[in-house]
Design an enzyme around this catalytic site. Structure first.
Site, PDB file in Angstrom:
ATOM      1  N   TYR A  10       0.971  -1.318   0.102  1.00 17.84           N
ATOM      2  CA  TYR A  10       0.096   0.013  -0.143  1.00 17.84           C
ATOM      3  C   TYR A  10       0.880   1.358   0.111  1.00 17.84           C
ATOM      4  CZ  TYR A  10      -3.688  -3.409   1.575  1.00 17.84           C
ATOM      5  OH  TYR A  10      -4.531  -4.437   1.656  1.00 17.84           O
ATOM      6  N   ARG A  25     -16.194  -2.669  -2.147  1.00 17.25           N
ATOM      7  CA  ARG A  25     -15.330  -1.668  -2.486  1.00 17.25           C
ATOM      8  C   ARG A  25     -16.238  -0.079  -2.391  1.00 17.25           C
ATOM      9  NH1 ARG A  25     -10.467  -3.431  -3.641  1.00 17.25           N
ATOM     10  NH2 ARG A  25     -10.500  -5.801  -4.334  1.00 17.25           N
TER      11      ARG A  25
END
Length: 339
Positions: free
Chosen positions: A60, A209
């Protein structure tokens, strides 16, 4: 607001909050990185609310989300259960999966440094390296447990057979997988395998999401570089059908007096006391709303009704370029020993 309760994750002794916090969107993939001070405030608010299970990964950013968490957790490290991951590395703009023992160790040392901690609570293999037997990777993770660098081992996007083989080398505490109203293929084989072996289930993207928060309106607010713009379910040819699902969920949520995202999260919370969803957010109000899902009680009839709504989802979870549990089987250990 009452503090979020606790649960046992897996059968090795790890305890976490009933809901976790996915931290990816603070730094990567969902548009530009968010302001550090805002994210510190969000993380502190989460901890004070009882959300202590924080989820990150070295990819990330890469690396920037771990650095952010390292700073945010100064002085409160002992209050949280910190999960990070290794196994995807960025090389010349492409992602490569690696489970090589030397790399496992190198990745762990680097994560410890970035997070500025002595020990990782839960260390996941983020994706499975199909070039080498899973036993080889887990063997190195077992050494890291013995050395006190990690407490518990997890797998992400692993097939049932991979989970079984890994668990035979060292107990797996948790399997992270995409599980939501519109991603239910894991229920056939993976969830039962985890339950048989006493492995905790960590559900990522439990709100599709973000889709179950606002349906197609979500797309109106996405930044140009938001990764979701490229996902199959968000493409024009699939969106109309998927919006219909959202509309039905929204209708049912209105009857229940909650938001659609709370209904979608509550559905997951009702799947069993071994399931911990980790919705990601960058806003305190969304975090509070997610916590509110824990108060939504569903009858078995309502659960069945909710499940029937999402059967007709259009589009895959990812494009073909992303590996998932469907292609995570590894060669037998005997082939490796003989090599």
């Amino acid at each position: 607001m009452a503090k979020v309760g606790r649960m046992k994750l897996g059968s090795q002794g790890l305890e976490v909050s009933l809901q976790g916090l996915g931290c990816m969107g603070m730094s990567a993939f969902y548009g530009p990185p968010k302001p550090e001070s805002d994210m510190f405030a969000l993380i502190n608010h989460a901890i004070e609310s009882g959300i202590t299970f924080l989820d990150t990964s070295d990819i990330y950013g890469p690396h920037t989300n771990e650095l952010l968490l390292g700073k945010a957790l100064k002085g409160v490290r002992e209050k949280v259960e910190l999960a990070t991951k290794f196994g995807i590395r960025a090389s010349e703009g492409k992602f490569e999966i690696c489970g090589d023992p030397a790399y496992v160790r190198e990745a762990c040392e680097a994560s410890l440094k970035r997070l500025d901690i002595d020990c990782i609570d839960l260390y996941y293999q983020h994706r499975i390296d199909t070039r080498l037997p899973i036993e080889v990777t887990i063997g190195e993770l077992k050494k890291l447990v013995e050395e006190g660098k990690i407490k518990y081992i997890g797998l992400s996007e692993a097939s049932a057979s991979t989970i079984r083989r890994a668990h035979a080398v060292h107990p797996i505490t948790a399997v992270q997988l995409e599980w939501s109203l519109w991603s239910r293929d894991v229920e056939e084989e993976i969830i039962p395998t985890c339950r048989e072996l006493g492995i905790g289930i960590v559900a990522y993207s439990p709100l599709g999401r973000g889709f179950f928060s606002s349906g197609t309106k979500l797309l109106d607010n996405l930044q140009q570089d938001d990764y979701r713009k490229h996902l199959p379910r968000f493409q024009p040819e699939n969106l109309q059908q998927n919006q219909t699902i959202f509309d039905k969920v929204n209708e049912l949520a209105a009857k229940k007096g909650c938001t659609p995202s709370q209904l979608a999260l509550a559905w997951l919370h009702h799947q069993g006391n071994d399931v911990c969803p980790i919705p990601g957010t960058t806003k305190i109000e969304n975090l509070n709303q997610n916590i509110g899902a824990l108060s939504v009680k569903l009858t078995s009839e309502e659960i069945a009704e909710i499940e029937s709504l999402a059967d007709s989802v259009k589009g895959g979870r990812y494009g073909n370029e992303i590996s998932t549990w469907k292609n995570s089987d590894t060669p037998p250990l005997s082939s490796w020993n003989a090599a």
